[in-house]
Motif scaffolding. Structure first.
Motif, short mmCIF file in Angstrom:
data_model
loop_
_atom_site.label_atom_id
_atom_site.label_comp_id
_atom_site.label_asym_id
_atom_site.label_seq_id
_atom_site.Cartn_x
_atom_site.Cartn_y
_atom_site.Cartn_z
N GLN A 296 56.10 55.97 68.05
CA GLN A 296 55.82 56.51 66.72
C GLN A 296 56.11 55.49 65.63
O GLN A 296 55.37 55.39 64.64
CB GLN A 296 56.65 57.77 66.48
N SER A 297 57.18 54.71 65.80
CA SER A 297 57.57 53.76 64.77
C SER A 297 56.55 52.64 64.59
O SER A 297 56.56 51.94 63.58
CB SER A 297 58.93 53.16 65.11
N GLU A 298 55.67 52.44 65.57
CA GLU A 298 54.71 51.35 65.52
C GLU A 298 53.28 51.83 65.32
O GLU A 298 52.35 51.01 65.27
CB GLU A 298 54.78 50.53 66.82
N LEU A 307 53.93 58.47 71.22
CA LEU A 307 55.09 58.67 72.09
C LEU A 307 56.38 58.77 71.28
O LEU A 307 56.66 57.91 70.44
CB LEU A 307 55.18 57.52 73.10
N ASP A 308 57.14 59.83 71.54
CA ASP A 308 58.46 59.97 70.92
C ASP A 308 59.50 60.09 72.03
O ASP A 308 59.29 59.62 73.14
CB ASP A 308 58.49 61.14 69.95
N ASP A 309 60.63 60.75 71.73
CA ASP A 309 61.71 60.82 72.72
C ASP A 309 61.69 62.13 73.51
O ASP A 309 62.67 62.47 74.19
CB ASP A 309 63.07 60.66 72.04
N HIS A 310 60.58 62.89 73.47
CA HIS A 310 60.49 64.16 74.19
C HIS A 310 60.15 63.88 75.65
O HIS A 310 59.13 63.26 75.95
CB HIS A 310 59.43 65.05 73.55
N ARG A 311 61.00 64.35 76.56
CA ARG A 311 60.79 64.16 77.99
C ARG A 311 60.82 65.51 78.70
O ARG A 311 61.61 66.40 78.35
CB ARG A 311 61.87 63.25 78.59
N ILE A 312 59.95 65.66 79.69
CA ILE A 312 59.83 66.91 80.44
C ILE A 312 60.17 66.65 81.91
O ILE A 312 59.72 65.66 82.49
CB ILE A 312 58.40 67.48 80.34
#
Length: 393
Positions: A296-298, A307-312
Protein backbone atom coordinates in the motif's frame (compact mmCIF):
# COMPACT_ATOMS: atom_id res chain seq x y z
CA UNK A 1 33.56 -8.95 -26.10
CA UNK A 2 30.25 -10.12 -27.58
CA UNK A 3 28.89 -10.80 -24.09
CA UNK A 4 29.89 -7.36 -22.86
CA UNK A 5 28.39 -5.71 -25.93
CA UNK A 6 25.08 -7.54 -25.42
CA UNK A 7 24.96 -6.61 -21.73
CA UNK A 8 25.60 -2.97 -22.61
CA UNK A 9 22.57 -3.01 -24.92
CA UNK A 10 20.47 -4.49 -22.12
CA UNK A 11 21.80 -1.79 -19.81
CA UNK A 12 20.33 0.90 -22.04
CA UNK A 13 16.86 -0.65 -21.70
CA UNK A 14 17.24 -1.13 -17.94
CA UNK A 15 18.18 2.55 -17.67
CA UNK A 16 14.88 3.39 -19.37
CA UNK A 17 13.01 1.58 -16.58
CA UNK A 18 12.88 -2.12 -17.51
CA UNK A 19 12.68 -4.42 -14.48
CA UNK A 20 13.21 -7.65 -16.40
CA UNK A 21 13.15 -9.49 -19.69
CA UNK A 22 11.41 -12.37 -21.38
CA UNK A 23 14.27 -14.11 -23.21
CA UNK A 24 12.72 -15.51 -26.35
CA UNK A 25 14.54 -18.07 -28.48
CA UNK A 26 18.12 -18.71 -27.34
CA UNK A 27 18.02 -22.34 -28.48
CA UNK A 28 21.34 -22.13 -30.30
CA UNK A 29 20.07 -22.39 -33.87
CA UNK A 30 23.30 -21.10 -35.35
CA UNK A 31 23.70 -19.96 -38.96
CA UNK A 32 26.90 -20.12 -40.96
CA UNK A 33 30.45 -20.71 -39.77
CA UNK A 34 29.98 -19.87 -36.07
CA UNK A 35 33.14 -19.67 -33.98
CA UNK A 36 33.30 -19.83 -30.16
CA UNK A 37 36.15 -18.32 -28.21
CA UNK A 38 36.94 -21.66 -26.59
CA UNK A 39 37.11 -23.39 -29.95
CA UNK A 40 34.03 -25.59 -29.34
CA UNK A 41 32.13 -27.14 -32.22
CA UNK A 42 28.78 -25.39 -32.67
CA UNK A 43 27.03 -28.78 -32.67
CA UNK A 44 27.89 -29.34 -29.01
CA UNK A 45 27.17 -25.74 -27.97
CA UNK A 46 23.43 -25.57 -28.70
CA UNK A 47 22.29 -26.21 -25.12
CA UNK A 48 25.25 -24.48 -23.50
CA UNK A 49 24.52 -21.35 -25.52
CA UNK A 50 21.03 -21.12 -23.99
CA UNK A 51 22.48 -21.27 -20.46
CA UNK A 52 25.11 -18.62 -21.18
CA UNK A 53 22.57 -16.43 -22.96
CA UNK A 54 20.22 -16.29 -19.97
CA UNK A 55 23.01 -15.92 -17.43
CA UNK A 56 24.36 -12.96 -19.39
CA UNK A 57 20.98 -11.23 -19.08
CA UNK A 58 20.78 -12.09 -15.37
CA UNK A 59 24.25 -10.64 -14.80
CA UNK A 60 23.25 -7.38 -16.50
CA UNK A 61 20.13 -7.14 -14.35
CA UNK A 62 21.99 -7.97 -11.13
CA UNK A 63 24.70 -5.41 -11.84
CA UNK A 64 22.19 -2.62 -12.40
CA UNK A 65 19.24 -3.60 -10.16
CA UNK A 66 20.62 -5.79 -7.38
CA UNK A 67 17.95 -8.40 -6.58
CA UNK A 68 14.91 -6.44 -7.76
CA UNK A 69 14.31 -7.95 -11.20
CA UNK A 70 12.64 -10.81 -13.06
CA UNK A 71 13.72 -13.01 -15.97
CA UNK A 72 11.66 -15.39 -18.11
CA UNK A 73 13.68 -18.12 -19.87
CA UNK A 74 12.42 -20.08 -22.86
CA UNK A 75 15.39 -22.41 -23.30
CA UNK A 76 18.05 -23.99 -21.13
CA UNK A 77 19.54 -27.09 -19.58
CA UNK A 78 21.85 -27.98 -16.69
CA UNK A 79 22.83 -24.72 -15.01
CA UNK A 80 19.59 -22.93 -15.89
CA UNK A 81 17.77 -23.94 -12.72
CA UNK A 82 19.49 -21.20 -10.68
CA UNK A 83 17.54 -18.54 -12.59
CA UNK A 84 13.82 -17.71 -12.55
CA UNK A 85 11.41 -18.08 -14.39
CA UNK A 86 10.86 -20.71 -17.11
CA UNK A 87 7.98 -20.60 -19.55
CA UNK A 88 6.92 -23.31 -21.93
CA UNK A 89 7.58 -21.52 -25.21
CA UNK A 90 5.32 -21.47 -28.25
CA UNK A 91 2.55 -23.96 -27.54
CA UNK A 92 -0.48 -24.41 -29.76
CA UNK A 93 -3.81 -22.97 -28.62
CA UNK A 94 -5.42 -26.43 -28.72
CA UNK A 95 -5.98 -29.56 -26.65
CA UNK A 96 -3.46 -31.40 -28.88
CA UNK A 97 -1.18 -33.93 -27.22
CA UNK A 98 1.47 -32.90 -29.74
CA UNK A 99 1.99 -29.28 -28.63
CA UNK A 100 -1.17 -28.13 -26.85
CA UNK A 101 -2.33 -27.79 -23.24
CA UNK A 102 -1.56 -31.41 -22.21
CA UNK A 103 2.09 -31.00 -23.20
CA UNK A 104 2.40 -27.85 -21.06
CA UNK A 105 1.43 -29.83 -17.95
CA UNK A 106 3.84 -32.65 -18.81
CA UNK A 107 6.69 -30.25 -19.53
CA UNK A 108 6.10 -28.35 -16.29
CA UNK A 109 6.23 -31.53 -14.23
CA UNK A 110 9.38 -32.67 -16.05
CA UNK A 111 10.96 -29.27 -15.44
CA UNK A 112 10.18 -29.58 -11.75
CA UNK A 113 11.80 -33.02 -11.63
CA UNK A 114 14.88 -31.34 -13.14
CA UNK A 115 15.05 -28.66 -10.46
CA UNK A 116 13.27 -25.91 -12.42
CA UNK A 117 10.47 -24.93 -10.06
CA UNK A 118 9.16 -21.57 -11.28
CA UNK A 119 7.24 -22.65 -14.36
CA UNK A 120 4.59 -20.76 -16.36
CA UNK A 121 2.99 -21.03 -19.78
CA UNK A 122 1.39 -18.73 -22.34
CA UNK A 123 -2.18 -19.02 -21.07
CA UNK A 124 -4.40 -20.08 -23.97
CA UNK A 125 -1.44 -21.04 -26.15
CA UNK A 126 0.83 -18.74 -28.16
CA UNK A 127 0.40 -20.36 -31.57
CA UNK A 128 -3.07 -19.11 -32.42
CA UNK A 129 -3.43 -17.67 -35.93
CA UNK A 130 -7.26 -17.65 -35.92
CA UNK A 131 -10.33 -18.09 -33.71
CA UNK A 132 -12.21 -21.40 -33.87
CA UNK A 133 -15.37 -22.90 -32.42
CA UNK A 134 -14.78 -24.09 -28.87
CA UNK A 135 -11.57 -22.15 -28.23
CA UNK A 136 -13.29 -20.52 -25.25
CA UNK A 137 -13.39 -23.97 -23.59
CA UNK A 138 -9.65 -24.37 -24.08
CA UNK A 139 -9.09 -20.88 -22.66
CA UNK A 140 -11.16 -21.75 -19.57
CA UNK A 141 -9.27 -24.98 -18.92
CA UNK A 142 -5.89 -23.32 -19.46
CA UNK A 143 -6.94 -20.55 -17.06
CA UNK A 144 -7.73 -23.07 -14.33
CA UNK A 145 -4.45 -24.90 -14.77
CA UNK A 146 -2.44 -21.65 -14.78
CA UNK A 147 -4.15 -20.40 -11.60
CA UNK A 148 -2.85 -23.52 -9.83
CA UNK A 149 0.68 -23.22 -11.16
CA UNK A 150 3.55 -20.91 -10.14
CA UNK A 151 2.40 -18.10 -12.45
CA UNK A 152 -0.31 -16.77 -14.78
CA UNK A 153 0.50 -14.81 -17.94
CA UNK A 154 -1.40 -14.32 -21.20
CA UNK A 155 0.00 -13.90 -24.70
CA UNK A 156 -0.94 -15.16 -28.14
CA UNK A 157 -0.25 -14.40 -31.78
CA UNK A 158 -3.64 -12.70 -31.93
CA UNK A 159 -3.09 -10.73 -28.71
CA UNK A 160 -6.38 -11.95 -27.25
CA UNK A 161 -7.47 -11.20 -23.69
CA UNK A 162 -10.01 -12.95 -21.46
CA UNK A 163 -12.67 -10.43 -22.54
CA UNK A 164 -12.37 -11.67 -26.14
CA UNK A 165 -13.77 -15.14 -25.34
CA UNK A 166 -17.23 -14.12 -24.14
CA UNK A 167 -18.91 -13.34 -20.83
CA UNK A 168 -18.68 -16.88 -19.43
CA UNK A 169 -14.94 -17.12 -20.10
CA UNK A 170 -14.40 -13.70 -18.56
CA UNK A 171 -16.32 -14.71 -15.42
CA UNK A 172 -14.27 -17.89 -15.11
CA UNK A 173 -11.04 -15.98 -15.64
CA UNK A 174 -12.01 -13.52 -12.90
CA UNK A 175 -12.87 -16.38 -10.55
CA UNK A 176 -9.51 -18.09 -10.99
CA UNK A 177 -7.49 -14.88 -11.03
CA UNK A 178 -8.92 -14.15 -7.59
CA UNK A 179 -8.11 -17.70 -6.43
CA UNK A 180 -4.57 -17.37 -7.77
CA UNK A 181 -3.98 -14.03 -6.08
CA UNK A 182 -5.49 -15.08 -2.76
CA UNK A 183 -3.17 -18.11 -2.64
CA UNK A 184 -0.10 -15.88 -2.91
CA UNK A 185 1.16 -16.69 0.63
CA UNK A 186 0.77 -20.43 -0.06
CA UNK A 187 2.63 -20.18 -3.38
CA UNK A 188 5.35 -17.97 -1.90
CA UNK A 189 6.03 -20.46 0.91
CA UNK A 190 6.24 -23.27 -1.66
CA UNK A 191 8.71 -21.18 -3.69
CA UNK A 192 10.80 -20.60 -0.56
CA UNK A 193 10.89 -24.36 -0.01
CA UNK A 194 12.11 -24.79 -3.59
CA UNK A 195 14.93 -22.35 -2.88
CA UNK A 196 15.90 -24.24 0.28
CA UNK A 197 15.85 -27.83 -0.94
CA UNK A 198 14.96 -27.94 -4.64
CA UNK A 199 11.50 -29.46 -4.18
CA UNK A 200 9.43 -27.95 -7.01
CA UNK A 201 6.15 -26.11 -6.54
CA UNK A 202 4.43 -28.44 -9.04
CA UNK A 203 5.26 -31.92 -7.74
CA UNK A 204 4.68 -34.90 -9.99
CA UNK A 205 3.08 -37.84 -8.20
CA UNK A 206 6.06 -40.13 -8.98
CA UNK A 207 8.26 -37.65 -7.10
CA UNK A 208 6.17 -37.52 -3.93
CA UNK A 209 4.47 -40.94 -3.89
CA UNK A 210 7.39 -43.09 -4.97
CA UNK A 211 6.23 -46.28 -3.27
CA UNK A 212 2.78 -46.16 -4.90
CA UNK A 213 2.73 -48.13 -8.17
CA UNK A 214 -0.37 -46.31 -9.47
CA UNK A 215 1.02 -42.89 -8.58
CA UNK A 216 4.20 -43.71 -10.51
CA UNK A 217 2.08 -44.14 -13.64
CA UNK A 218 -0.04 -41.01 -13.08
CA UNK A 219 1.02 -38.32 -15.53
CA UNK A 220 -1.59 -35.56 -15.70
CA UNK A 221 -2.10 -34.50 -12.09
CA UNK A 222 0.23 -33.12 -9.47
CA UNK A 223 0.74 -31.92 -5.93
CA UNK A 224 0.87 -28.12 -5.86
CA UNK A 225 2.90 -27.27 -2.81
CA UNK A 226 2.46 -29.51 0.23
CA UNK A 227 -1.34 -29.58 0.61
CA UNK A 228 -3.11 -29.24 -2.76
CA UNK A 229 -3.72 -31.92 -5.40
CA UNK A 230 -4.58 -30.62 -8.89
CA UNK A 231 -6.08 -32.59 -11.79
CA UNK A 232 -6.30 -30.30 -14.85
CA UNK A 233 -8.96 -30.98 -17.47
CA UNK A 234 -6.96 -31.51 -20.66
CA UNK A 235 -9.68 -32.15 -23.24
CA UNK A 236 -13.15 -30.69 -23.98
CA UNK A 237 -14.98 -32.87 -21.43
CA UNK A 238 -16.76 -32.31 -18.11
CA UNK A 239 -15.43 -35.35 -16.22
CA UNK A 240 -12.04 -36.89 -15.69
CA UNK A 241 -10.47 -39.77 -13.78
CA UNK A 242 -8.48 -38.69 -10.72
CA UNK A 243 -6.16 -40.82 -8.63
CA UNK A 244 -5.95 -39.77 -4.99
CA UNK A 245 -2.62 -40.83 -3.50
CA UNK A 246 -2.14 -41.91 0.09
CA UNK A 247 -3.73 -39.73 2.74
CA UNK A 248 -7.12 -38.22 3.58
CA UNK A 249 -8.39 -35.65 1.10
CA UNK A 250 -11.14 -33.04 0.97
CA UNK A 251 -12.83 -31.86 -2.23
CA UNK A 252 -12.01 -28.14 -2.35
CA UNK A 253 -15.41 -27.26 -3.82
CA UNK A 254 -17.81 -29.48 -1.88
CA UNK A 255 -15.99 -30.39 1.32
CA UNK A 256 -16.53 -34.10 0.74
CA UNK A 257 -14.06 -36.30 2.66
CA UNK A 258 -12.24 -38.83 0.48
CA UNK A 259 -9.84 -41.66 1.22
CA UNK A 260 -6.54 -41.88 -0.60
CA UNK A 261 -5.30 -44.79 -2.73
CA UNK A 262 -8.37 -44.75 -4.97
CA UNK A 263 -9.31 -43.68 -8.48
CA UNK A 264 -12.54 -41.76 -8.86
CA UNK A 265 -14.51 -39.98 -11.57
CA UNK A 266 -14.45 -36.28 -10.84
CA UNK A 267 -17.20 -34.02 -12.12
CA UNK A 268 -15.68 -31.03 -13.88
CA UNK A 269 -18.25 -28.54 -15.20
CA UNK A 270 -16.73 -25.76 -17.26
CA UNK A 271 -16.00 -23.54 -14.25
CA UNK A 272 -14.48 -26.25 -12.04
CA UNK A 273 -11.07 -27.92 -11.99
CA UNK A 274 -10.79 -31.06 -9.83
CA UNK A 275 -8.95 -29.77 -6.76
CA UNK A 276 -8.31 -31.47 -3.41
CA UNK A 277 -6.87 -30.38 -0.07
CA UNK A 278 -5.12 -32.58 2.47
CA UNK A 279 -7.31 -33.15 5.51
CA UNK A 280 -6.11 -31.00 8.39
CA UNK A 281 -4.37 -28.50 6.13
CA UNK A 282 -3.92 -24.86 7.09
CA UNK A 283 -3.82 -22.81 3.88
CA UNK A 284 -2.31 -19.32 4.23
CA UNK A 285 -4.06 -16.73 2.04
CA UNK A 286 -4.71 -13.01 1.60
CA UNK A 287 -8.12 -11.33 1.19
CA UNK A 288 -9.84 -11.91 -2.14
CA UNK A 289 -10.22 -8.20 -2.86
CA UNK A 290 -6.44 -7.65 -3.13
CA UNK A 291 -5.69 -6.84 -6.78
CA UNK A 292 -1.95 -6.09 -6.62
CA UNK A 293 0.90 -7.33 -4.45
CA UNK A 294 2.56 -3.92 -4.48
CA UNK A 295 2.51 -2.72 -0.84
CA UNK A 296 0.00 0.00 0.00
CA UNK A 297 2.80 2.42 0.85
CA UNK A 298 4.18 2.12 -2.70
CA UNK A 299 0.93 2.09 -4.72
CA UNK A 300 -0.51 5.44 -5.72
CA UNK A 301 -3.93 4.46 -7.09
CA UNK A 302 -6.02 4.09 -3.94
CA UNK A 303 -8.98 2.79 -5.96
CA UNK A 304 -7.13 -0.51 -6.35
CA UNK A 305 -6.83 -2.67 -3.23
CA UNK A 306 -3.14 -3.38 -2.69
CA UNK A 307 -1.33 -5.68 -0.30
CA UNK A 308 -1.57 -4.77 3.38
CA UNK A 309 -0.95 -6.69 6.61
CA UNK A 310 -4.19 -8.75 6.49
CA UNK A 311 -3.43 -12.49 6.53
CA UNK A 312 -5.88 -15.40 6.40
CA UNK A 313 -5.34 -18.95 7.71
CA UNK A 314 -7.89 -21.33 6.27
CA UNK A 315 -8.48 -24.51 8.27
CA UNK A 316 -9.72 -27.76 6.71
CA UNK A 317 -11.30 -30.61 8.71
CA UNK A 318 -8.93 -33.22 10.10
CA UNK A 319 -5.94 -33.41 12.47
CA UNK A 320 -4.21 -30.05 12.01
CA UNK A 321 -0.60 -29.86 10.84
CA UNK A 322 1.75 -27.00 11.67
CA UNK A 323 2.95 -24.62 8.95
CA UNK A 324 5.40 -21.74 8.67
CA UNK A 325 4.14 -18.99 6.40
CA UNK A 326 6.20 -16.95 3.96
CA UNK A 327 6.78 -14.22 6.55
CA UNK A 328 8.11 -16.68 9.13
CA UNK A 329 5.03 -16.99 11.35
CA UNK A 330 4.33 -20.43 12.77
CA UNK A 331 0.73 -21.61 12.90
CA UNK A 332 0.39 -24.84 14.82
CA UNK A 333 -2.14 -26.84 16.84
CA UNK A 334 -1.57 -26.16 20.52
CA UNK A 335 -2.87 -28.58 23.15
CA UNK A 336 -5.53 -30.36 21.08
CA UNK A 337 -7.39 -30.29 17.76
CA UNK A 338 -9.45 -27.30 18.87
CA UNK A 339 -6.69 -24.84 19.59
CA UNK A 340 -4.12 -22.99 17.56
CA UNK A 341 -1.00 -21.01 18.38
CA UNK A 342 0.20 -18.25 16.06
CA UNK A 343 3.69 -16.89 16.65
CA UNK A 344 5.55 -14.26 14.67
CA UNK A 345 5.34 -10.72 13.34
CA UNK A 346 2.15 -8.70 13.89
CA UNK A 347 -0.73 -8.80 11.38
CA UNK A 348 -4.45 -8.42 11.05
CA UNK A 349 -5.41 -12.10 11.12
CA UNK A 350 -8.48 -14.00 9.98
CA UNK A 351 -8.86 -17.65 10.95
CA UNK A 352 -11.41 -19.32 8.70
CA UNK A 353 -12.87 -22.81 9.20
CA UNK A 354 -14.11 -24.24 5.90
CA UNK A 355 -16.98 -26.70 5.84
CA UNK A 356 -18.21 -26.25 9.37
CA UNK A 357 -17.31 -23.33 11.59
CA UNK A 358 -17.19 -23.37 15.40
CA UNK A 359 -19.96 -22.12 17.68
CA UNK A 360 -17.65 -20.11 19.94
CA UNK A 361 -14.05 -18.84 19.69
CA UNK A 362 -11.67 -17.21 22.13
CA UNK A 363 -8.42 -15.44 21.29
CA UNK A 364 -5.95 -15.07 24.15
CA UNK A 365 -8.78 -15.88 26.55
CA UNK A 366 -11.18 -13.26 25.13
CA UNK A 367 -14.35 -14.39 23.39
CA UNK A 368 -14.82 -12.87 19.93
CA UNK A 369 -17.74 -13.12 17.50
CA UNK A 370 -17.83 -15.82 14.83
CA UNK A 371 -18.85 -14.63 11.38
CA UNK A 372 -20.87 -17.19 9.43
CA UNK A 373 -20.76 -17.39 5.62
CA UNK A 374 -23.34 -18.74 3.21
CA UNK A 375 -21.15 -21.76 2.39
CA UNK A 376 -21.21 -22.89 6.02
CA UNK A 377 -17.73 -21.69 6.91
CA UNK A 378 -17.04 -19.60 9.98
CA UNK A 379 -14.30 -17.09 10.69
CA UNK A 380 -12.91 -14.74 13.30
CA UNK A 381 -10.76 -11.65 12.78
CA UNK A 382 -8.36 -10.07 15.27
CA UNK A 383 -5.14 -8.14 15.67
CA UNK A 384 -2.23 -10.52 16.17
CA UNK A 385 0.73 -9.05 18.05
CA UNK A 386 3.51 -11.57 18.69
CA UNK A 387 1.64 -14.59 20.06
CA UNK A 388 -2.03 -15.48 19.71
CA UNK A 389 -3.78 -18.53 21.19
CA UNK A 390 -7.03 -19.42 19.43
CA UNK A 391 -9.43 -21.97 20.94
CA UNK A 392 -12.87 -23.02 19.71
CA UNK A 393 -15.78 -25.32 20.38
Amino acid sequence: EARKWWQAQLGKVIALGADGFKDDDGEGNFFGDVKFMGGQDKRVMRNRFAVDYNHAVAEALTERKGRDWVLFQRSGTTGSNTLPVFWSGDNDGTFSTGNGLPTVVTAGLNAGMSGMSLWVSDLGGYNKPARYAGDNVLFDRWTQYSALSPGMEIISQMNLGPWDYGDVALRIYRQYSVLYMSLFPYRYAAAQESARNGLPMMRALPLIDQDDAIARETESEYHFGPDLLVAPVLSPVTQRAVYLPEGDWIDYWSGKRLDGRQTLTAEAPLDRIPLYVRAGAILPRIPEDVMTLVPQSEFKDKRVKSLDDHRIYEIYPGPLRAITDFEGRTIAPATDSRSLAINGQPARVTVRWRFGGPAAVTVNGRKIPVLKASDGSGSVEFDHKDTSHVTWE
